[in-house]
Structures are given as structure tokens and as C-alpha cells.
Motif scaffolding. Sequence first.
Motif, PDB file in Angstrom:
ATOM      1  N   SER A   1      -5.706  -5.758   3.517  1.00 48.00           N
ATOM      2  CA  SER A   1      -4.844  -4.415   4.956  1.00 48.00           C
ATOM      3  C   SER A   1      -5.720  -4.935   6.231  1.00 48.00           C
ATOM      4  CB  SER A   1      -4.504  -3.783   4.963  1.00 48.00           C
ATOM      5  OG  SER A   1      -6.061  -2.513   4.563  1.00 48.00           O
ATOM      6  N   VAL A   2      -6.634  -5.528   6.477  1.00 48.13           N
ATOM      7  CA  VAL A   2      -7.539  -5.579   7.683  1.00 48.13           C
ATOM      8  C   VAL A   2      -7.005  -6.957   8.026  1.00 48.13           C
ATOM      9  CG1 VAL A   2     -10.389  -5.674   8.665  1.00 48.13           C
ATOM     10  CG2 VAL A   2      -9.848  -4.123   6.656  1.00 48.13           C
ATOM     11  N   ILE A   3      -7.204  -8.102   7.285  1.00 51.32           N
ATOM     12  CA  ILE A   3      -6.772  -9.228   8.427  1.00 51.32           C
ATOM     13  C   ILE A   3      -5.739  -8.764   8.285  1.00 51.32           C
ATOM     14  CG2 ILE A   3      -6.991 -11.433   6.982  1.00 51.32           C
ATOM     15  CD1 ILE A   3      -9.538 -10.543   6.831  1.00 51.32           C
ATOM     16  N   ASN A   4      -4.406  -8.828   7.408  1.00 52.93           N
ATOM     17  CA  ASN A   4      -3.613  -8.489   8.192  1.00 52.93           C
ATOM     18  C   ASN A   4      -2.789  -7.797   9.441  1.00 52.93           C
ATOM     19  OD1 ASN A   4      -2.232 -10.385   5.854  1.00 52.93           O
ATOM     20  ND2 ASN A   4      -2.273  -8.093   4.261  1.00 52.93           N
ATOM     21  N   GLU A   5      -3.739  -6.420   9.095  1.00 49.28           N
ATOM     22  CA  GLU A   5      -3.759  -5.564  11.052  1.00 49.28           C
ATOM     23  C   GLU A   5      -4.711  -6.605  11.805  1.00 49.28           C
ATOM     24  OE1 GLU A   5      -6.827  -2.731  11.308  1.00 49.28           O
ATOM     25  OE2 GLU A   5      -5.528  -2.118  12.947  1.00 49.28           O
ATOM     26  N   LEU A   6      -5.385  -7.353  11.971  1.00 50.94           N
ATOM     27  CA  LEU A   6      -5.778  -8.368  13.047  1.00 50.94           C
ATOM     28  C   LEU A   6      -4.551  -9.290  13.078  1.00 50.94           C
ATOM     29  CD1 LEU A   6      -9.052  -9.323  11.097  1.00 50.94           C
ATOM     30  CD2 LEU A   6      -8.652  -7.545  13.645  1.00 50.94           C
ATOM     31  N   PHE A   7      -4.050 -10.268  11.932  1.00 50.92           N
ATOM     32  CA  PHE A   7      -2.951 -11.169  12.079  1.00 50.92           C
ATOM     33  C   PHE A   7      -2.369 -10.447  13.388  1.00 50.92           C
ATOM     34  CE2 PHE A   7      -3.628 -13.215   8.326  1.00 50.92           C
ATOM     35  CZ  PHE A   7      -3.104 -14.703   8.804  1.00 50.92           C
TER      36      PHE A   7
END
Lengths: 351, 351
Positions: free
Chosen positions: A308-314
Motif C-alpha cells: 500500500s505504501v508503494i501504491n500510495e507513492l505512485f
Amino acid sequence: MKLDDLIHHTSEWLKGTGPYSDIVISSRIRLARNLANIPFPHRLNRKQAQEVLELVKLAIQKVDYLKNCLFIELHQLDSLDKQFLIERHLMSYEHARSDNYKGLVLDTTEVISIMVNEEDHLRLQVMQSGFNLFEAWNIINRIDDLLSEHLDFAFYPEWGYLTSCPTNTGTGLRGSVMLHLPALVMSRQINRILAAIAKLSFTTRGLYGEGTEASGNFFQVSNQVSLGHNEEEVISNINALIKQVIEQEEQTRQNLLTNQRAMLEDKIWRSFGILKNAFIISSQETIDLLSMVRLGVDLKIIKGIDRSVINELFLITQPAHLQKIENKRLSTQERDLKRAEIIRNRLQDVK
Amino acid sequence: MKLDDLIHHTSEWLKGTGPYSDIVISSRIRLARNLANIPFPHRLNRKQAQEVLELVKLAIQKVDYLKNCLFIELHQLDSLDKQFLIERHLMSYEHARSDNYKGLVLDTTEVISIMVNEEDHLRLQVMQSGFNLFEAWNIINRIDDLLSEHLDFAFYPEWGYLTSCPTNTGTGLRGSVMLHLPALVMSRQINRILAAIAKLSFTTRGLYGEGTEASGNFFQVSNQVSLGHNEEEVISNINALIKQVIEQEEQTRQNLLTNQRAMLEDKIWRSFGILKNAFIISSQETIDLLSMVRLGVDLKIIKGIDRSVINELFLITQPAHLQKIENKRLSTQERDLKRAEIIRNRLQDVK
């Protein structure tokens, strides 16, 4: 609900949940619909265009299922808002280009969006995380049924739904699946796969739909033909194709893990190292590096980050999102600095 | 003292101490000497070559100042040992190429090395950390005096010391300074500086001397002429030139800090991020990235690392050092993996 509230929400297409979400980012169904006895959008005069907007607005209000939706007229939005909605995949570039008598219907969960007076009077879209076209179809089919109780859709029994562009005539349906295929790219099999997809009358596009290049190993696959098959058939065809692509990506990931683990770890950890330490970073480089980090998380090579952190950063590193977060206009240079700062802070505690 | 003990020792040229050691890695003086009435090395027969070796060995034994030195005959070394000594700047590539009747004298602190039967019968070298040519001169001058009590050096009053190649005739002295000039490279001023250096009859070489390209922003500047001036004049000339280069590098670093800090931090921290996370890394990339990290440490942008750690990494990541540490022959691929592992471990706790 206000538009800016969306900043604190992860779009459906980036939730990272749903079936096969290590490879399939999101599934999307779009239906093209037009109102009977009114010219298609590019032939509308002002009065008629206004009438379409009003008719759709009224219909939405009458449908209980859509009561939490926001009805936006595009002239209410500034260019930043529009870019923001495009980045969240809730609106097309095409729709944002002008704002004369154009509308957008959004639900709070970002599953549903309806563009009014884009290429067709209505472009209904339902998005689902992961590989879930049938669930998207169930939802959009229901919305279509409910709206058709209040709107008279242009339909010709022999051809099906009539649309501004003949390629959409028939079901008016386009199913799209956003795939993350880093292993197929890395092993240079992707061109063969894309060629096979094209031969089967499917199209491949980049992260932001029509006219955009594939980037960060993301590929959006859609059906090209919507005439001559019913909706379930069209979706089944996409599903079958996507399953094959998923299998190939999965197998290639396993091959890389077995035979080229160091190369894989090197690419993944270097990407992580750059993201965690850069002071200036472009949107494009961010997507490319996050793509590798996401692969690392999916393969459990990187363990300290939640997907979810990666997705949020995207999402939050995209230009309009950055400016929404900072609450001011930023130049490209300012964005590249701010983007790097946000990423560094977010990854600080990950080892 | 054994050769392998050197692994646990930081070479003089990488100690990172001494004057101006943020810009000057090391200072080196080399003297070329030949024994009177014996042909130059490339004209020697076996008997004569053996005689030179023996004469030098005897002389060394008689000089108290050199009593802790190791006298090595090159045929005692395998190719890995030779590469190891080249990496530590204790021997030239040229010297290592064959091992017929060649010798090497080394002191335990790696300040002094004497090649026997290289291009000349003796090539004396003294190395000092930082910008310290006169100290190197003091030491080498003393060794030269002490050795000349026991060896009859070829000297012709009108010309000075006679050497195999006429460019070394006269003082036989070459002074070299290894400079780290990342700011001048980054700001694209380096070519102008190198051109100016060449016009003044100095030469610029890479990290490993003659025939090697500049890499990782390291440049070795030496005098070209050794005839027509006395030793102090030659050294003063180099000193004056180097002082100007140091000033330009210093000023450019300050300019970058003031005007392009983000760009600078970005380059430095990205290099750090890659070094800390890579799983496969070449020797060349390591030097380039360590160069940036060293700049970061020197400019106090990176605070958690001591300069000695960077210097140690420069040394132990080189091919022969890696193999000495692992105590076995490693292929290029194996070295690239091992190198990355050593760097990761060494930087693990640095934030």
C-alpha cells in the motif's frame, strides 16, 4: 464530499487488493451510451449540450444507488483539478481538453465515474482492484439498467447501442486490465507478447490510456471490438487472454528468481536505494523505480514495505497530486524536489 | 612482514590524512637511478640482471633506514600478488609484465617502494598522504643519499643522472599528485584545466598511472621534464600548479553548494543509495560512486561515514584485493557480487 478529500483516499485502481494483484493492478469496464434523438457530442449546439447535462444530472439524482455521487460540471474545475482527476484515472485527457457543457459523476469510493459529453453523451466507468472484470461488469451493468429507467439510450436492435465512433457500436463495452509485467520486460519477451495481443484484436496502452506510452512496466490491455458479441463473451475473451499473460509473467518471475536472482535483487534494491536517497526525481523515473520496488515487494525480496505504501507513492508523486498536497502551483523543478522529499520521508524507516 | 599482511593496512595513498586531503589524495616522488658501468635493463643479459638484483639487495641490507623493508624477487609472486601490489600503487603495470630478474623493495608502512630492473635499474618511490611533496622529497632524498654510499649511480656532471629514457635524465625525478576533482568535472571546467596543465609541460593520468584513463574524478598530475632544473625547483613548480588547481576545485565546490545544492545532494545521495543497495557492481562503477560519496563526506553532506571507510572501500573492492580477502580466485561475475556484498555490509549502519 469534496474533490480535495480524494487526496486522502487511495484510488480503487491502486489499492493493491483483489485477485492476482501482484500482477494485475486494476480491471475496468467502460460503457458508451448516448441519448436517443439528440446528436452526438461533437455535433451538439450549446442548448442541446446543456440539455444532455441536465438530463443526466436528473437521472443520477433519481437513482438511489448513485445518491452519494458528486456531480461536477467541468467549468467548475481548474486545470489542476482536472489533471488530478486524470491522474486518478477518473477522467480522460480527451474529456479535460475543453470544459464546455461537460460533466463528471464520481462516487466517493472512486469505483464509479461517468463522463458526460465526452466522445459519447455518457461514458460509464467502473474500476476494480486486481483481476476482477466480472465484478466490474456486475456493477456497471446494474448502473446501466438503473439509468436506463430514467434515460432513453440510443439503441438500434440490429446493431445494439449507437455510439459516436462506430468501433464502439454494439455493446459499447470496453474492458481494460492494467498489468504490471516487469519480468516479461526484463527478459525481453514483452514485444512477442504485445504482438500476440495485437493479433487477437486487443490493444495495449500505457498507464494513462489512449495515446500514452507504456512506462514503468505497466500495460493496459483492452478489447478493440465491441460489436458481434454479447458483453459476457467480450469479457470472457479478455479474461482468457489476461490469464495467459498472468501465467507467463508468473513463470518468468519464477525463472528469474531461480536463474538470475542476483540480477533481480540488484535491479530491485538499486531502485529502492535511489528512491530512498534522491533529492531530485522526475515523475517518469519515479514510476520506473517504484515498478521495480513493487516487484521486490511482490516477490518478498523487499520485506519492510507494505504494498500500500508503494501504491500510495505512485499516486501522490504525480504532478497534480504533489501540487494538491502542497496546496500551491509548483514548477517542474519544484515538483522534482518535492517528489524526492516525499519519497525519502516515506521510505526513511525501511531498511 | 608478509605480503598478505598488507590487506589489513590502509596504503599511504589512501589514508585520507595530510594537508588538503579533501582534494589531494596523495603525493608521490619517484627517482630513476642506474648503476654505473652496467647496461640499462632492456640491454641486460641474465648474468648482469642478476648482478643488479644482488647489488641492490646488498645495499638495502647495509642501510639501517631500510632495515624493515621486504626484498621481493618478482618470480616469487603469482599474478594475483602482482595485481595486488599494483592496486596499492607499490608497483607499476610495466614492472609486473615479466618477472625475469626483477625485484621490489617495500617498507612496512607502504611509504617506500623500490622497483629493481624496471625501465631503470632502480625506481625509488616515496608516497605521502595529502598534499605533501616536500616531505616525500625529504624522505626519498635521504634514501637516495644512503643508497649512494653503497651503490655507484650512473651520473654525468653535464647532464645529471643517466636514465634509460632520455626524458628522465637529469634529476631523474618525477613528482606526482593524485587529485580528486569532482566539482571541476561536474561543472565541466575540467577539460580547460587539463589543457592548461598540458601547456605547462605537466601530464595528467588516471588512477593507476601511465596509460590509464582518468576515472571517478581522480587525476594524477606529474612533471614531464626532469632536466635543467634542480629537484627543489621541479617540486616547487608542481606545488605552485597544484595549489591553483586546489583553489579552483575548492571554489567550484563552494559555488555548487551555494547555487546547485539540490543537484549536488542528489548526485551524492544517489551514489550512496546505489552503493548501499546494489547486489552486482563493477570496479569502475564502484570508483565513480565512491568518488561522489567521498565528496559528500568532504562537504559534510554525508555525516555518518568516516573518510577512512570510503578510502578502505576504494582499496578492498579492487579485483586482486577482493580475491586476497576471499582467499581464492574469483571470476568477474563472482567479484561483482562479492564487491557489492562487502560494500553493503560496510555501509549497512550508515543512514
